[in-house]
Design a protein around this motif. Sequence first.
Motif, PDB file in Angstrom:
ATOM      1  N   THR A  98      37.394 -46.244 -12.372  1.00 51.15           N
ATOM      2  CA  THR A  98      38.435 -45.728 -11.525  1.00 51.15           C
ATOM      3  C   THR A  98      38.413 -44.006 -12.269  1.00 51.15           C
ATOM      4  N   ARG A  99      37.561 -43.322 -11.190  1.00 48.26           N
ATOM      5  CA  ARG A  99      38.134 -41.280 -11.465  1.00 48.26           C
ATOM      6  C   ARG A  99      39.547 -41.069 -10.922  1.00 48.26           C
ATOM      7  N   ILE A 100      40.145 -39.978 -12.026  1.00 48.07           N
ATOM      8  CA  ILE A 100      41.229 -39.214 -11.346  1.00 48.07           C
ATOM      9  C   ILE A 100      41.005 -38.155 -11.035  1.00 48.07           C
ATOM     10  N   VAL A 101      40.870 -37.506 -10.074  1.00 43.71           N
ATOM     11  CA  VAL A 101      40.395 -36.522  -9.691  1.00 43.71           C
ATOM     12  C   VAL A 101      42.465 -35.647  -8.813  1.00 43.71           C
ATOM     13  N   ALA A 102      42.015 -34.453  -9.269  1.00 44.20           N
ATOM     14  CA  ALA A 102      43.624 -33.754  -8.953  1.00 44.20           C
ATOM     15  C   ALA A 102      43.151 -33.578  -6.958  1.00 44.20           C
TER      16      ALA A 102
ATOM     17  N   GLN B 159      48.520 -25.035  -7.946  1.00 44.08           N
ATOM     18  CA  GLN B 159      48.669 -26.050  -8.870  1.00 44.08           C
ATOM     19  C   GLN B 159      48.858 -25.606  -9.699  1.00 44.08           C
ATOM     20  N   SER B 160      49.393 -24.011 -10.333  1.00 43.39           N
ATOM     21  CA  SER B 160      50.440 -23.968 -11.088  1.00 43.39           C
ATOM     22  C   SER B 160      51.571 -24.300 -11.664  1.00 43.39           C
ATOM     23  N   LEU B 161      52.495 -24.884 -10.373  1.00 44.37           N
ATOM     24  CA  LEU B 161      53.793 -25.758 -10.075  1.00 44.37           C
ATOM     25  C   LEU B 161      53.252 -26.392 -10.278  1.00 44.37           C
ATOM     26  N   GLY B 162      52.520 -27.515 -10.157  1.00 44.78           N
ATOM     27  CA  GLY B 162      51.953 -28.876 -10.512  1.00 44.78           C
ATOM     28  C   GLY B 162      50.557 -29.393  -9.469  1.00 44.78           C
ATOM     29  N   VAL B 163      50.754 -30.736  -9.558  1.00 43.79           N
ATOM     30  CA  VAL B 163      49.543 -31.186  -9.178  1.00 43.79           C
ATOM     31  C   VAL B 163      49.563 -32.769  -9.185  1.00 43.79           C
ATOM     32  N   LEU B 164      49.052 -32.883  -8.381  1.00 41.63           N
ATOM     33  CA  LEU B 164      48.950 -35.061  -6.888  1.00 41.63           C
ATOM     34  C   LEU B 164      47.253 -35.208  -7.704  1.00 41.63           C
ATOM     35  N   LEU B 165      48.140 -36.174  -8.677  1.00 36.43           N
ATOM     36  CA  LEU B 165      46.614 -36.818  -9.605  1.00 36.43           C
ATOM     37  C   LEU B 165      46.221 -37.870  -8.471  1.00 36.43           C
ATOM     38  N   VAL B 166      45.118 -38.252  -8.085  1.00 38.35           N
ATOM     39  CA  VAL B 166      44.770 -39.432  -7.421  1.00 38.35           C
ATOM     40  C   VAL B 166      43.152 -40.815  -8.104  1.00 38.35           C
ATOM     41  N   ALA B 167      44.072 -41.530  -7.800  1.00 33.16           N
ATOM     42  CA  ALA B 167      42.916 -42.570  -8.629  1.00 33.16           C
ATOM     43  C   ALA B 167      41.728 -43.266  -7.442  1.00 33.16           C
ATOM     44  N   LYS B 168      40.677 -42.831  -7.859  1.00 34.23           N
ATOM     45  CA  LYS B 168      39.855 -43.331  -6.188  1.00 34.23           C
ATOM     46  C   LYS B 168      38.641 -44.363  -7.344  1.00 34.23           C
ATOM     47  N   ALA B 169      38.671 -45.699  -6.704  1.00 36.51           N
ATOM     48  CA  ALA B 169      37.612 -46.464  -7.346  1.00 36.51           C
ATOM     49  C   ALA B 169      36.313 -46.853  -6.135  1.00 36.51           C
ATOM     50  N   ALA B 170      35.351 -46.837  -6.444  1.00 33.95           N
ATOM     51  CA  ALA B 170      34.171 -46.829  -5.483  1.00 33.95           C
ATOM     52  C   ALA B 170      34.221 -45.974  -4.509  1.00 33.95           C
ATOM     53  N   GLY B 171      34.480 -44.408  -4.667  1.00 34.93           N
ATOM     54  CA  GLY B 171      35.233 -43.486  -3.758  1.00 34.93           C
ATOM     55  C   GLY B 171      36.459 -43.703  -3.314  1.00 34.93           C
TER      56      GLY B 171
ATOM     57  N   ILE C 202      42.603 -45.456  -4.214  1.00 35.74           N
ATOM     58  CA  ILE C 202      43.875 -46.514  -4.791  1.00 35.74           C
ATOM     59  C   ILE C 202      45.092 -46.405  -5.302  1.00 35.74           C
ATOM     60  N   GLY C 203      45.160 -45.176  -5.526  1.00 39.33           N
ATOM     61  CA  GLY C 203      46.714 -44.924  -6.240  1.00 39.33           C
ATOM     62  C   GLY C 203      46.866 -43.242  -6.249  1.00 39.33           C
ATOM     63  N   ALA C 204      47.826 -42.906  -6.615  1.00 39.82           N
ATOM     64  CA  ALA C 204      48.090 -41.505  -7.027  1.00 39.82           C
ATOM     65  C   ALA C 204      49.852 -41.279  -8.369  1.00 39.82           C
ATOM     66  N   CYS C 205      49.733 -40.442  -8.890  1.00 37.14           N
ATOM     67  CA  CYS C 205      50.911 -39.492  -9.133  1.00 37.14           C
ATOM     68  C   CYS C 205      50.746 -38.213  -9.591  1.00 37.14           C
ATOM     69  N   LEU C 206      52.439 -38.141  -9.247  1.00 37.60           N
ATOM     70  CA  LEU C 206      52.154 -36.390  -9.250  1.00 37.60           C
ATOM     71  C   LEU C 206      53.183 -35.673 -10.318  1.00 37.60           C
ATOM     72  N   LEU C 207      52.697 -34.393 -11.063  1.00 38.32           N
ATOM     73  CA  LEU C 207      53.457 -33.779 -12.554  1.00 38.32           C
ATOM     74  C   LEU C 207      54.274 -32.929 -11.246  1.00 38.32           C
TER      75      LEU C 207
ATOM     76  N   ILE D 188      48.856 -37.511 -15.902  1.00 38.22           N
ATOM     77  CA  ILE D 188      49.631 -36.968 -15.952  1.00 38.22           C
ATOM     78  C   ILE D 188      49.943 -36.458 -16.897  1.00 38.22           C
ATOM     79  N   GLU D 189      50.662 -37.302 -18.334  1.00 42.38           N
ATOM     80  CA  GLU D 189      50.847 -36.525 -19.564  1.00 42.38           C
ATOM     81  C   GLU D 189      50.121 -35.272 -20.072  1.00 42.38           C
ATOM     82  N   ASP D 190      48.749 -36.089 -19.866  1.00 46.12           N
ATOM     83  CA  ASP D 190      47.362 -34.646 -20.556  1.00 46.12           C
ATOM     84  C   ASP D 190      47.584 -33.349 -19.454  1.00 46.12           C
ATOM     85  N   GLN D 191      47.529 -33.229 -17.940  1.00 44.36           N
ATOM     86  CA  GLN D 191      48.314 -32.122 -16.950  1.00 44.36           C
ATOM     87  C   GLN D 191      49.705 -31.691 -18.133  1.00 44.36           C
ATOM     88  N   ALA D 192      50.190 -32.374 -18.315  1.00 43.31           N
ATOM     89  CA  ALA D 192      51.648 -31.986 -18.475  1.00 43.31           C
ATOM     90  C   ALA D 192      51.343 -30.870 -19.994  1.00 43.31           C
ATOM     91  N   ARG D 193      50.061 -31.762 -20.894  1.00 36.86           N
ATOM     92  CA  ARG D 193      49.805 -31.034 -22.335  1.00 36.86           C
ATOM     93  C   ARG D 193      49.504 -30.276 -22.096  1.00 36.86           C
TER      94      ARG D 193
END
Length: 153
Positions: A4-8, A48-60, A63-68, A105-110
């Motif tokens: 699983t890769r996480i990309v902004a 992305q100074s105000l937040g970020v959408l992170l997308v989880a990818k599997a095999a390209g 498969i999921g997402a989360c926002l800060l 997302i926790e890492d992004q917040a830090r």
Amino acid sequence: MADTRIVAAEPSAIELAICARWRVDAFSMPRTSFEQELRSLQQLSADQSLGVLLVAKAAGAPIGACLLVESEFEPNHDVAPWLTGLFVVPEHRNEGAGSVLVRAIEDQARQRGFSRLNLYTSEAAGFYARLGWSIADRTCWRGIDATLMVRDL
């Protein structure tokens, strides 16, 4: 979740439309259309100074997402920032993608200098507690019984 890769998300990414559809379908957003949600995600990914959408990818494939985000829709609590919109497609649930997204997302917040992160959940307090989140309050948010949870970073 080694594969699983996480990309902004980038403003022109095809994943924005996928994530907008997931959000409208999964989070009972009757006042938000797909088009409105897509525009909102495009704006967030463009600045992305105000937040970020992170997308989880599997095999390209996404498969999921989360926002800060800086603020939650009409929150009952005047705190910031927020982890919101954690979603993993059903066929990839219980494989660790949700945990990986929360940690990212926790890492992004830090990285943005925050020492505490907040979220609302109506059904997943146990999941977040296992990841180190604490219950701060129980509330009725937009007509839904919800738990405010916090994570010191």
